[in-house]
Design a protein around this motif. Structure first.
Motif, PDB file in Angstrom:
ATOM      1  N   PHE A   1     -19.632   9.119 -23.741  1.00 53.58           N
ATOM      2  CA  PHE A   1     -20.142   9.867 -22.377  1.00 53.58           C
ATOM      3  C   PHE A   1     -19.703  10.660 -21.852  1.00 53.58           C
ATOM      4  CE2 PHE A   1     -23.239   5.739 -23.054  1.00 53.58           C
ATOM      5  CZ  PHE A   1     -24.628   5.946 -23.396  1.00 53.58           C
ATOM      6  N   ASP A   2     -18.387  10.668 -21.532  1.00 47.35           N
ATOM      7  CA  ASP A   2     -17.691  10.583 -20.544  1.00 47.35           C
ATOM      8  C   ASP A   2     -17.694  12.220 -21.534  1.00 47.35           C
ATOM      9  OD1 ASP A   2     -15.650   9.922 -23.105  1.00 47.35           O
ATOM     10  OD2 ASP A   2     -14.447   9.370 -22.132  1.00 47.35           O
ATOM     11  N   HIS A   3     -17.764  12.680 -22.055  1.00 51.46           N
ATOM     12  CA  HIS A   3     -17.319  15.053 -22.763  1.00 51.46           C
ATOM     13  C   HIS A   3     -18.699  14.745 -22.593  1.00 51.46           C
ATOM     14  CE1 HIS A   3     -13.473  13.917 -23.965  1.00 51.46           C
ATOM     15  NE2 HIS A   3     -14.130  12.464 -23.866  1.00 51.46           N
ATOM     16  N   ILE A   4     -19.661  14.265 -23.005  1.00 52.16           N
ATOM     17  CA  ILE A   4     -21.570  14.512 -22.870  1.00 52.16           C
ATOM     18  C   ILE A   4     -21.938  14.015 -21.620  1.00 52.16           C
ATOM     19  CG2 ILE A   4     -21.585  14.631 -25.132  1.00 52.16           C
ATOM     20  CD1 ILE A   4     -23.485  12.953 -24.646  1.00 52.16           C
ATOM     21  N   GLY A   5     -21.397  13.204 -20.433  1.00 52.29           N
ATOM     22  CA  GLY A   5     -22.370  13.172 -19.375  1.00 52.29           C
ATOM     23  C   GLY A   5     -22.416  14.128 -18.237  1.00 52.29           C
ATOM     24  N   GLY A   6     -21.559  15.669 -18.735  1.00 51.71           N
ATOM     25  CA  GLY A   6     -22.714  16.958 -17.848  1.00 51.71           C
ATOM     26  C   GLY A   6     -23.936  17.060 -18.415  1.00 51.71           C
ATOM     27  N   ASN A   7     -24.096  17.773 -19.464  1.00 49.60           N
ATOM     28  CA  ASN A   7     -24.867  18.205 -20.419  1.00 49.60           C
ATOM     29  C   ASN A   7     -26.098  18.071 -19.432  1.00 49.60           C
ATOM     30  OD1 ASN A   7     -23.426  18.150 -22.104  1.00 49.60           O
ATOM     31  ND2 ASN A   7     -23.909  16.884 -23.736  1.00 49.60           N
TER      32      ASN A   7
ATOM     33  N   GLU B   1     -28.323  13.339 -28.744  1.00 56.11           N
ATOM     34  CA  GLU B   1     -29.314  13.687 -28.552  1.00 56.11           C
ATOM     35  C   GLU B   1     -30.127  12.789 -28.001  1.00 56.11           C
ATOM     36  OE1 GLU B   1     -30.074  17.327 -31.278  1.00 56.11           O
ATOM     37  OE2 GLU B   1     -31.150  15.462 -31.380  1.00 56.11           O
ATOM     38  N   ASP B   2     -29.533  11.127 -28.201  1.00 55.62           N
ATOM     39  CA  ASP B   2     -30.627   9.358 -28.188  1.00 55.62           C
ATOM     40  C   ASP B   2     -29.400   8.919 -27.695  1.00 55.62           C
ATOM     41  OD1 ASP B   2     -31.340   7.751 -28.011  1.00 55.62           O
ATOM     42  OD2 ASP B   2     -32.424   8.120 -29.777  1.00 55.62           O
ATOM     43  N   LEU B   3     -29.293   9.233 -25.997  1.00 57.17           N
ATOM     44  CA  LEU B   3     -28.241   8.060 -25.286  1.00 57.17           C
ATOM     45  C   LEU B   3     -28.369   6.773 -25.099  1.00 57.17           C
ATOM     46  CD1 LEU B   3     -28.530  10.712 -22.136  1.00 57.17           C
ATOM     47  CD2 LEU B   3     -26.878  10.784 -23.961  1.00 57.17           C
ATOM     48  N   ASP B   4     -29.519   6.112 -25.579  1.00 56.96           N
ATOM     49  CA  ASP B   4     -29.832   5.001 -25.538  1.00 56.96           C
ATOM     50  C   ASP B   4     -29.685   3.987 -26.402  1.00 56.96           C
ATOM     51  OD1 ASP B   4     -31.273   4.924 -23.030  1.00 56.96           O
ATOM     52  OD2 ASP B   4     -33.470   5.652 -24.031  1.00 56.96           O
TER      53      ASP B   4
ATOM     54  N   ALA C   1     -23.447   7.079 -15.989  1.00 57.76           N
ATOM     55  CA  ALA C   1     -22.981   8.127 -15.228  1.00 57.76           C
ATOM     56  C   ALA C   1     -22.826   9.555 -16.163  1.00 57.76           C
ATOM     57  CB  ALA C   1     -20.974   7.972 -15.778  1.00 57.76           C
ATOM     58  N   VAL C   2     -24.082   9.397 -16.861  1.00 53.05           N
ATOM     59  CA  VAL C   2     -24.279  10.508 -18.481  1.00 53.05           C
ATOM     60  C   VAL C   2     -26.281  11.337 -17.205  1.00 53.05           C
ATOM     61  CG1 VAL C   2     -24.721  10.946 -20.582  1.00 53.05           C
ATOM     62  CG2 VAL C   2     -23.835   9.647 -19.851  1.00 53.05           C
ATOM     63  N   SER C   3     -25.691  12.774 -17.183  1.00 49.89           N
ATOM     64  CA  SER C   3     -27.285  13.338 -17.352  1.00 49.89           C
ATOM     65  C   SER C   3     -27.846  13.571 -18.336  1.00 49.89           C
ATOM     66  CB  SER C   3     -27.028  14.728 -16.218  1.00 49.89           C
ATOM     67  OG  SER C   3     -25.896  15.176 -17.243  1.00 49.89           O
ATOM     68  N   GLY C   4     -28.965  13.873 -18.668  1.00 49.96           N
ATOM     69  CA  GLY C   4     -29.143  14.381 -19.671  1.00 49.96           C
ATOM     70  C   GLY C   4     -30.675  13.898 -20.555  1.00 49.96           C
ATOM     71  N   PRO C   5     -31.106  14.033 -21.915  1.00 51.64           N
ATOM     72  CA  PRO C   5     -30.497  14.767 -22.816  1.00 51.64           C
ATOM     73  C   PRO C   5     -30.268  15.611 -22.941  1.00 51.64           C
ATOM     74  CG  PRO C   5     -32.103  13.098 -24.410  1.00 51.64           C
ATOM     75  CD  PRO C   5     -32.215  12.807 -22.484  1.00 51.64           C
ATOM     76  N   VAL C   6     -29.972  16.546 -24.101  1.00 51.82           N
ATOM     77  CA  VAL C   6     -30.094  18.042 -24.437  1.00 51.82           C
ATOM     78  C   VAL C   6     -29.600  17.977 -25.840  1.00 51.82           C
ATOM     79  CG1 VAL C   6     -28.514  18.887 -22.521  1.00 51.82           C
ATOM     80  CG2 VAL C   6     -27.392  18.154 -24.336  1.00 51.82           C
ATOM     81  N   LYS C   7     -30.791  18.963 -26.284  1.00 50.30           N
ATOM     82  CA  LYS C   7     -30.470  18.917 -27.691  1.00 50.30           C
ATOM     83  C   LYS C   7     -29.859  19.750 -28.462  1.00 50.30           C
ATOM     84  CE  LYS C   7     -34.520  16.721 -28.653  1.00 50.30           C
ATOM     85  NZ  LYS C   7     -34.692  14.842 -29.602  1.00 50.30           N
ATOM     86  N   LEU C   8     -29.255  20.306 -29.598  1.00 49.69           N
ATOM     87  CA  LEU C   8     -28.184  21.216 -29.739  1.00 49.69           C
ATOM     88  C   LEU C   8     -28.806  21.948 -30.484  1.00 49.69           C
ATOM     89  CD1 LEU C   8     -25.250  18.881 -31.812  1.00 49.69           C
ATOM     90  CD2 LEU C   8     -25.573  19.566 -29.432  1.00 49.69           C
ATOM     91  N   ALA C   9     -28.271  23.256 -30.123  1.00 47.82           N
ATOM     92  CA  ALA C   9     -29.274  24.631 -31.023  1.00 47.82           C
ATOM     93  C   ALA C   9     -28.669  24.498 -32.332  1.00 47.82           C
ATOM     94  CB  ALA C   9     -28.573  25.343 -29.807  1.00 47.82           C
TER      95      ALA C   9
END
Length: 285
Positions: free
Chosen positions: A76-82, A104-107, A121-129
């Motif tokens: 979470f602390d590395h993808i939280g701003g995604n 891709e699935d934060l829950d 503390a996490v925004s998102g999610p995003v998909k990996l391209a």
């Protein structure tokens, strides 16, 4: 802070709120590769995204120039701003395939790796391209990057080496003395540290768990200090087994280790117990 001609390091401050209402100050590290466009390595937490944008502007660039986000791993602390980065700049997100679902699935991540209120503390999610794997060579924004698979902290953890500038970004794989022991495999961590130590051409080491920038001969010493710290923890876990019996629980082992290393008791959390379980399951190192 500019480290090399193309590499910038950002130590970003945030707080973790415990269930008891305590606020624990923390920092998380992100990196910017400033080429023809910008590549961001790890996005911190949601609250640190404005700091990333502010830094980008301070070096005369625009946040909308972020064309790629490279993720060292899924925590979470590395993808939280995604999510915030995606909304502002619309970059391609690249990361390890083995951790795709966690990204891709934060829950889902919260269900299998609960870390208190970090989900908040996490925004998102995003998909990996696209996916990154060890041995890949990529050039985001024209900056050559070599991808190195360095499991241990997590199964898919990646490090990034910028050979033109001798800069190695090791993510969270390098345990830092006096910090919380957080890893999934002791043997994988040690093997990854040996891999990094054997890498030719490294003149700068950036470890996400440290504010220290190691250079030249200090690089190998920094890596060795992480291996020694892991060895000291392993020795203490063996001592706990010897004194408390072979049925000692991961939580009991963690309490034993924390007391002898003077680590803060607020850090006795389930992800640390998981690290102790790795020591107990894998046997002496």
């Amino acid at each position: 802070m500019q480290i090399t001609p193309h590499v910038h390091c950002l130590w970003l401050e945030f707080e973790i709120k415990t269930p008891a209402g305590e606020r624990i100050p923390r920092f998380v590290t992100s990196y910017i590769l400033a080429g023809d466009t910008l590549a961001l390595i790890d996005t911190g937490v949601a609250s640190t995204a404005p700091d990333i944008f502010a830094y980008v502007e301070s070096i005369g660039r625009r946040p909308e120039e972020i064309s790629h986000v490279l993720l060292t791993h899924s925590h979470f602390d590395h993808i939280g701003g995604n999510g915030i980065i995606a909304e502002r700049a619309g970059p391609e997100f690249l990361g390890p395939e083995t951790e795709r679902r966690m990204i891709e699935d934060l829950d889902y991540q919260h269900s299998v790796r609960p870390v208190g209120r970090m989900r908040d503390a996490v925004s998102g999610p995003v998909k990996l391209a696209d996916f990154l794997a060890g041995g890949d060579e990529i050039t985001p924004g024209g900056v050559a990057v070599r991808v190195i698979h360095t499991p241990g902290h997590s199964a898919g953890s990646l490090s990034f080496f910028i050979p033109e500038e001798g800069a190695l970004i090791s993510g969270d794989v390098l345990p830092e003395p006096s910090t919380l022991p957080i890893y999934e495999s002791v043997s994988d961590t040690l093997a990854s540290l040996e891999k990094l130590k054997a890498l030719d051409g490294v003149s700068v080491l950036l470890s996400a768990m440290s504010r220290k920038v190691s250079r030249d001969e200090g690089v190998s010493r920094h890596i060795e200090s992480g291996a020694e710290y892991l060895g000291e923890i392993d020795r203490l876990v063996r001592q706990a087994v010897s004194e408390k019996g072979k049925d000692v629980s991961p939580r009991e082992a963690a309490e034993f280790v924390f007391e002898r290393l003077n680590l803060p008791r607020a850090g006795l959390i389930p992800i640390v117990w998981r690290s102790m379980k790795a020591h107990l399951d894998e046997g002496p190192k």
